[in-house]
Design an enzyme around this catalytic site. Structure first.
Site, PDB file in Angstrom:
ATOM      1  N   THR A  39      -4.540  -3.422  -3.993  1.00 25.38           N
ATOM      2  CA  THR A  39      -5.667  -2.891  -4.767  1.00 25.38           C
ATOM      3  C   THR A  39      -5.191  -1.618  -5.444  1.00 25.38           C
ATOM      4  O   THR A  39      -4.210  -0.997  -5.035  1.00 25.38           O
ATOM      5  CB  THR A  39      -6.861  -2.522  -3.850  1.00 25.38           C
TER       6      THR A  39
ATOM      7  N   LEU B  10      -6.559  -0.577   3.128  1.00 24.39           N
ATOM      8  CA  LEU B  10      -6.803   0.809   3.571  1.00 24.39           C
ATOM      9  C   LEU B  10      -6.506   1.813   2.453  1.00 24.39           C
ATOM     10  O   LEU B  10      -5.752   1.500   1.534  1.00 24.39           O
ATOM     11  CB  LEU B  10      -5.915   1.099   4.786  1.00 24.39           C
TER      12      LEU B  10
ATOM     13  N   ASN C   8       0.832  -1.203   0.000  1.00 26.46           N
ATOM     14  CA  ASN C   8       0.000   0.000   0.000  1.00 26.46           C
ATOM     15  C   ASN C   8       0.867   1.253   0.000  1.00 26.46           C
ATOM     16  O   ASN C   8       2.081   1.182   0.224  1.00 26.46           O
ATOM     17  CB  ASN C   8      -0.922  -0.008   1.227  1.00 26.46           C
ATOM     18  N   PHE C   9       0.234   2.378  -0.275  1.00 24.15           N
ATOM     19  CA  PHE C   9       0.882   3.687  -0.206  1.00 24.15           C
ATOM     20  C   PHE C   9       2.045   3.851  -1.180  1.00 24.15           C
ATOM     21  O   PHE C   9       2.977   4.597  -0.907  1.00 24.15           O
ATOM     22  CB  PHE C   9       1.306   3.997   1.241  1.00 24.15           C
ATOM     23  N   LEU C  10       1.946   3.170  -2.333  1.00 26.21           N
ATOM     24  CA  LEU C  10       2.934   3.392  -3.403  1.00 26.21           C
ATOM     25  C   LEU C  10       2.756   4.827  -3.891  1.00 26.21           C
ATOM     26  O   LEU C  10       1.641   5.226  -4.263  1.00 26.21           O
ATOM     27  CB  LEU C  10       2.710   2.421  -4.540  1.00 26.21           C
TER      28      LEU C  10
HETATM   29  C1  LIG Z   1       5.945 -11.109  -2.843  1.00 27.90           C
HETATM   30  C2  LIG Z   1       5.937  -9.642  -2.533  1.00 27.90           C
HETATM   31  C3  LIG Z   1       5.476  -8.820  -3.770  1.00 27.90           C
HETATM   32  C4  LIG Z   1       5.298  -7.317  -3.419  1.00 27.90           C
HETATM   33  C5  LIG Z   1       4.884  -6.433  -4.624  1.00 27.90           C
HETATM   34  C6  LIG Z   1       3.522  -6.782  -5.146  1.00 27.90           C
HETATM   35  C7  LIG Z   1       3.071  -5.808  -6.274  1.00 27.90           C
HETATM   36  C8  LIG Z   1       2.711  -4.406  -5.726  1.00 27.90           C
HETATM   37  C9  LIG Z   1       2.292  -3.483  -6.847  1.00 27.90           C
HETATM   38  C10 LIG Z   1       1.983  -2.048  -6.331  1.00 27.90           C
HETATM   39  C11 LIG Z   1       0.676  -1.959  -5.571  1.00 27.90           C
HETATM   40  C12 LIG Z   1       0.390  -0.505  -5.192  1.00 27.90           C
HETATM   41  C13 LIG Z   1      -0.909  -0.369  -4.380  1.00 27.90           C
HETATM   42  C14 LIG Z   1      -1.192   1.094  -4.206  1.00 27.90           C
HETATM   43  O1  LIG Z   1      -0.525   1.780  -3.458  1.00 27.90           O
HETATM   44  S1  LIG Z   1      -2.440   1.810  -5.175  1.00 27.90           S
HETATM   45  C15 LIG Z   1      -2.136   3.549  -5.032  1.00 27.90           C
HETATM   46  C16 LIG Z   1      -1.010   3.953  -6.013  1.00 27.90           C
HETATM   47  N1  LIG Z   1      -0.605   5.349  -5.795  1.00 27.90           N
HETATM   48  C17 LIG Z   1      -1.140   6.388  -6.463  1.00 27.90           C
HETATM   49  O2  LIG Z   1      -1.978   6.245  -7.335  1.00 27.90           O
HETATM   50  C18 LIG Z   1      -0.629   7.747  -6.028  1.00 27.90           C
HETATM   51  C19 LIG Z   1      -0.478   8.732  -7.195  1.00 27.90           C
HETATM   52  N2  LIG Z   1       0.307   8.163  -8.267  1.00 27.90           N
HETATM   53  C20 LIG Z   1       1.668   7.962  -8.156  1.00 27.90           C
HETATM   54  O3  LIG Z   1       2.292   8.225  -7.139  1.00 27.90           O
HETATM   55  C21 LIG Z   1       2.358   7.349  -9.357  1.00 27.90           C
HETATM   56  O4  LIG Z   1       1.550   7.550 -10.488  1.00 27.90           O
HETATM   57  C22 LIG Z   1       2.627   5.825  -9.192  1.00 27.90           C
HETATM   58  C23 LIG Z   1       3.701   5.631  -8.123  1.00 27.90           C
HETATM   59  C24 LIG Z   1       1.343   5.108  -8.799  1.00 27.90           C
HETATM   60  C25 LIG Z   1       3.156   5.272 -10.526  1.00 27.90           C
HETATM   61  O5  LIG Z   1       4.309   5.983 -10.890  1.00 27.90           O
HETATM   62  P1  LIG Z   1       4.393   6.701 -12.335  1.00 27.90           P
HETATM   63  O6  LIG Z   1       3.016   7.141 -12.701  1.00 27.90           O
HETATM   64  O7  LIG Z   1       5.495   7.708 -12.282  1.00 27.90           O
HETATM   65  O8  LIG Z   1       4.783   5.509 -13.381  1.00 27.90           O
HETATM   66  P2  LIG Z   1       6.250   4.921 -13.619  1.00 27.90           P
HETATM   67  O9  LIG Z   1       6.782   5.489 -14.886  1.00 27.90           O
HETATM   68  O10 LIG Z   1       7.102   5.072 -12.437  1.00 27.90           O
HETATM   69  O11 LIG Z   1       5.946   3.352 -13.817  1.00 27.90           O
HETATM   70  C26 LIG Z   1       4.975   2.951 -14.771  1.00 27.90           C
HETATM   71  C27 LIG Z   1       4.687   1.504 -14.476  1.00 27.90           C
HETATM   72  O12 LIG Z   1       4.089   1.411 -13.165  1.00 27.90           O
HETATM   73  C28 LIG Z   1       2.800   0.782 -13.299  1.00 27.90           C
HETATM   74  N3  LIG Z   1       1.882   1.354 -12.322  1.00 27.90           N
HETATM   75  C29 LIG Z   1       1.326   2.580 -12.332  1.00 27.90           C
HETATM   76  N4  LIG Z   1       0.506   2.733 -11.279  1.00 27.90           N
HETATM   77  C30 LIG Z   1       0.545   1.562 -10.580  1.00 27.90           C
HETATM   78  C31 LIG Z   1      -0.091   1.087  -9.387  1.00 27.90           C
HETATM   79  N5  LIG Z   1      -0.956   1.841  -8.710  1.00 27.90           N
HETATM   80  N6  LIG Z   1       0.179  -0.181  -8.964  1.00 27.90           N
HETATM   81  C32 LIG Z   1       1.031  -0.968  -9.668  1.00 27.90           C
HETATM   82  N7  LIG Z   1       1.664  -0.576 -10.798  1.00 27.90           N
HETATM   83  C33 LIG Z   1       1.427   0.673 -11.239  1.00 27.90           C
HETATM   84  C34 LIG Z   1       2.352   1.088 -14.725  1.00 27.90           C
HETATM   85  O13 LIG Z   1       1.373   0.136 -15.116  1.00 27.90           O
HETATM   86  C35 LIG Z   1       3.671   0.944 -15.467  1.00 27.90           C
HETATM   87  O14 LIG Z   1       3.992  -0.431 -15.653  1.00 27.90           O
HETATM   88  P3  LIG Z   1       3.705  -1.136 -17.083  1.00 27.90           P
HETATM   89  O15 LIG Z   1       2.211  -0.909 -17.350  1.00 27.90           O
HETATM   90  O16 LIG Z   1       4.590  -0.403 -18.083  1.00 27.90           O
HETATM   91  O17 LIG Z   1       4.049  -2.576 -16.911  1.00 27.90           O
HETATM   92  C1  LIG Z   2      -4.636   0.985  -2.232  1.00 31.09           C
HETATM   93  N1  LIG Z   2      -5.632   1.642  -1.517  1.00 31.09           N
HETATM   94  C2  LIG Z   2      -6.912   1.603  -2.218  1.00 31.09           C
HETATM   95  C3  LIG Z   2      -7.774   2.442  -1.443  1.00 31.09           C
HETATM   96  C4  LIG Z   2      -7.480   3.877  -1.837  1.00 31.09           C
HETATM   97  N2  LIG Z   2      -8.777   4.357  -2.014  1.00 31.09           N
HETATM   98  C5  LIG Z   2      -9.580   4.579  -0.809  1.00 31.09           C
HETATM   99  C6  LIG Z   2      -9.296   4.574  -3.284  1.00 31.09           C
HETATM  100  N3  LIG Z   2      -8.581   4.227  -4.394  1.00 31.09           N
HETATM  101  C7  LIG Z   2      -9.144   4.483  -5.599  1.00 31.09           C
HETATM  102  C8  LIG Z   2     -10.400   5.090  -5.679  1.00 31.09           C
HETATM  103  F1  LIG Z   2     -10.986   5.382  -6.857  1.00 31.09           F
HETATM  104  C9  LIG Z   2     -11.061   5.412  -4.461  1.00 31.09           C
HETATM  105  N4  LIG Z   2     -12.270   5.981  -4.420  1.00 31.09           N
HETATM  106  C10 LIG Z   2     -13.058   6.139  -3.234  1.00 31.09           C
HETATM  107  C11 LIG Z   2     -14.125   6.779  -4.146  1.00 31.09           C
HETATM  108  C12 LIG Z   2     -14.182   8.255  -3.855  1.00 31.09           C
HETATM  109  O1  LIG Z   2     -14.278   8.648  -2.717  1.00 31.09           O
HETATM  110  N5  LIG Z   2     -14.095   9.080  -4.937  1.00 31.09           N
HETATM  111  C13 LIG Z   2     -14.128  10.531  -4.743  1.00 31.09           C
HETATM  112  C14 LIG Z   2     -12.882  10.940  -4.023  1.00 31.09           C
HETATM  113  C15 LIG Z   2     -12.830  11.722  -2.898  1.00 31.09           C
HETATM  114  N6  LIG Z   2     -11.552  11.856  -2.543  1.00 31.09           N
HETATM  115  C16 LIG Z   2     -10.794  11.150  -3.403  1.00 31.09           C
HETATM  116  C17 LIG Z   2      -9.410  10.972  -3.432  1.00 31.09           C
HETATM  117  C18 LIG Z   2      -8.886  10.140  -4.425  1.00 31.09           C
HETATM  118  C19 LIG Z   2      -9.732   9.515  -5.343  1.00 31.09           C
HETATM  119  C20 LIG Z   2     -11.111   9.734  -5.309  1.00 31.09           C
HETATM  120  N7  LIG Z   2     -11.614  10.544  -4.323  1.00 31.09           N
HETATM  121  C21 LIG Z   2     -13.232   6.400  -5.346  1.00 31.09           C
HETATM  122  N8  LIG Z   2     -10.517   5.150  -3.282  1.00 31.09           N
END
Ligand SMILES: CCCCCCCCCCCCCC(=O)SCCNC(=O)CCNC(=O)[C@H](O)C(C)(C)COP(=O)(O)OP(=O)(O)OC[C@H]1O[C@@H](n2cnc3c(N)ncnc32)[C@H](O)[C@@H]1OP(=O)(O)O
Ligand SMILES: CNCCCN(C)c1ncc(F)c(N2CC(C(=O)NCc3cnc4ccccn34)C2)n1
Length: 403
Positions: A190, A403, A154-156
């Site tokens: 997720t 979460l 989480n919290f990537l």
């Molecule tokens: C055994 C243990 C295993 C542990 C690990 C298990 C896996 C865990 C996986 C993570 C679970 C996280 C759960 C949560 O926290 S979900 C919440 C994710 N955080 C956000 O959405 C916050 C706002 N966004 C950002 O900070 C950035 O956009 C992030 C960091 C998300 C991507 O950075 P950026 O936008 O600068 O991109 P890039 O150029 O570095 O990299 C692009 C590549 O990354 C792939 N990408 C983009 N978004 C996600 C995402 N949410 N999960 C997995 N992969 C993701 C994308 O498909 C592409 O790969 P490919 O399509 O080319 O292949």
């Molecule tokens: C890995 N952890 C997953 C949980 C992170 N969670 C809670 C999340 N991941 C994606 C979503 F699509 C989402 N939604 C809750 C719904 C919602 O409330 N939509 C309006 C809204 C109000 N504030 C925000 C902030 C960000 C995105 C939508 N927002 C849509 N929740």
């Protein structure tokens, strides 16, 4: 039926577009391909500790790895600030999650947590935190048979100024390495986006508690031909709970654990919680966790509702700075109907000044979503497993909340 044909064509094209996507990183990972049909359960690859790199992944030269000690307030503040400014936003960039400091400490320190699984990336010169990813230990049961020791990721987060530089795959590979070093080979996570390959695609539902504010901030629209005063009236909730709910206490843990375990064992993807985990995840914590219970004559918990506090920053709004949202966590009803349980949860949330109560269409939530006036949201939440194949699940089969 020309319209019908064009709709079908559009959805086919959308489907093909998803299929066509090439995932340069994810296609190298032990996850099913998007177009793969899965028949049976099992790990996708098996490795041993000898296969795991002993040294950290390399970062671009201007950055360094930084293990975050969440007991050090300054470091925890760095994580809070990175997420407060750069974490998940809605598609219209009107809201951004504002996980609180207390919430992050709670979310990152469950029983058995490892501090080396709280991974930061800092700029070498000024130590500014520009990236983060976390893992916490969890036992997850798949299809009611396989108990798997996993982590929940989480919290990537990567700073907005460093997006699309392929830093996320480095963070993901490094957390994978550090989890593998502990002989753990599976993960659950997720995301709001489609990646290879969702285990289930779930939908968000929102129950307005403060409709006036939600309309003012653009979270919801006022439906045509109804007035604001009627909208407020439509969303009124009882001032007091119907049942004698009270906050969970330590003495409730043994019976609450049995109740929650029995309930979760019905689902195809669900965690197991021992008593320590039940107390960590469900103990009431101001501005983080609300959990209330009903007990029988013997003092055993018969019903429980819980929700977590996840506010959002409202980006650039003149009047409102924050949206106070409650997110449904785990709920069990055995002595009363689930709709009455959740109606009382709404009352408690309203009385605690929440603006909206969110839930997913997982568990048996479809049994109360309509009656309690939840409206479908625009966001989907995709559930994933890393290095584990399992047939796709329906939302109602999911019994896991991240979460
Ligand atoms: C055994 C243990 C295993 C542990 C690990 C298990 C896996 C865990 C996986 C993570 C679970 C996280 C759960 C949560 O926290 S979900 C919440 C994710 N955080 C956000 O959405 C916050 C706002 N966004 C950002 O900070 C950035 O956009 C992030 C960091 C998300 C991507 O950075 P950026 O936008 O600068 O991109 P890039 O150029 O570095 O990299 C692009 C590549 O990354 C792939 N990408 C983009 N978004 C996600 C995402 N949410 N999960 C997995 N992969 C993701 C994308 O498909 C592409 O790969 P490919 O399509 O080319 O292949
Ligand atoms: C890995 N952890 C997953 C949980 C992170 N969670 C809670 C999340 N991941 C994606 C979503 F699509 C989402 N939604 C809750 C719904 C919602 O409330 N939509 C309006 C809204 C109000 N504030 C925000 C902030 C960000 C995105 C939508 N927002 C849509 N929740």
């Amino acid at each position: 039926n020309a319209l019908e044909n064009s709709k079908q064509l559009m959805s086919l094209l959308k489907h093909l577009k998803v299929q066509e996507q090439n995932h340069a990183f994810w296609d190298t990972q032990p996850v099913p391909k998007l177009d793969q049909v899965i028949e049976k359960n099992g790990p996708i690859e098996t490795k041993t500790l000898d296969d795991v790199r002993k040294e950290p992944l390399s970062l671009p030269p201007q950055f360094e790895w930084s293990t975050i000690d969440v007991n050090d307030h300054a470091q925890l503040m760095d994580v809070y600030t990175l997420l407060n400014e750069n974490y998940v936003e809605d598609d219209d960039n009107m809201f951004r999650f504002d996980y609180s400091v207390a919430f992050l400490k709670w979310a990152l320190q469950p029983p058995g947590y490892l501090k080396q699984w709280h991974i930061g990336v800092r700029v070498k010169d000024n130590k500014k935190m520009v990236g983060f990813i976390s893992a916490i230990p969890a036992t997850v049961v798949v299809d009611k048979t396989e108990n798997i020791k996993m982590v929940e990721i989480n919290f990537l987060c990567v700073h907005k100024k460093l997006r699309e530089k392929r830093l996320a795959p480095v963070l993901i590979k490094e957390i994978t390495r550090l989890v593998n070093l502990e002989n753990i080979w599976q993960a659950a996570y997720t995301a709001g986006i489609v990646l290879p390959k969702p285990v289930a695609t779930c939908r968000y539902y929102h129950r307005s508690l403060n409709p006036k504010k939600l309309v003012e901030v653009g979270f919801s629209q006022i439906p045509a031909n109804i007035t604001m005063s009627l909208l407020i009236k439509l969303h009124k909730v009882p001032e007091a709970t119907k049942h004698a709910f009270r906050p969970l206490e330590k003495k409730d843990v043994p019976s609450a654990t049995l109740l929650v375990q029995k309930y979760l064992s019905k689902y195809s993807l669900a965690p197991t919680f021992d008593e320590h985990e039940i107390w960590h995840w469900f103990a009431p914590l101001k501005n983080v966790m609300d959990c209330q219970v009903l007990t029988d004559a013997q003092g055993n918990v018969t019903d429980l509702f819980s929700f977590y506090t996840l506010p959002s920053s409202i980006i650039n709004h003149p009047k409102h700075k924050n949206l106070k949202a409650a997110f449904s966590f785990y709920n069990v009803a055995t002595s009363i109907p689930v709709a009455e349980l959740m109606q009382d949860a709404l009352t408690v949330a309203k009385n605690n000044e929440f603006d909206v109560f969110n839930c997913l269409d997982i568990f048996e939530n479809n049994q109360f979503i309509k009656d309690l006036k939840f409206a479908p949201g625009d966001g989907n939440l995709q559930y994933y497993l890393y290095n584990y194949s399992t047939p796709t699940k329906k939302s109602a089969d999911i019994g896991l909340v991240l979460l």
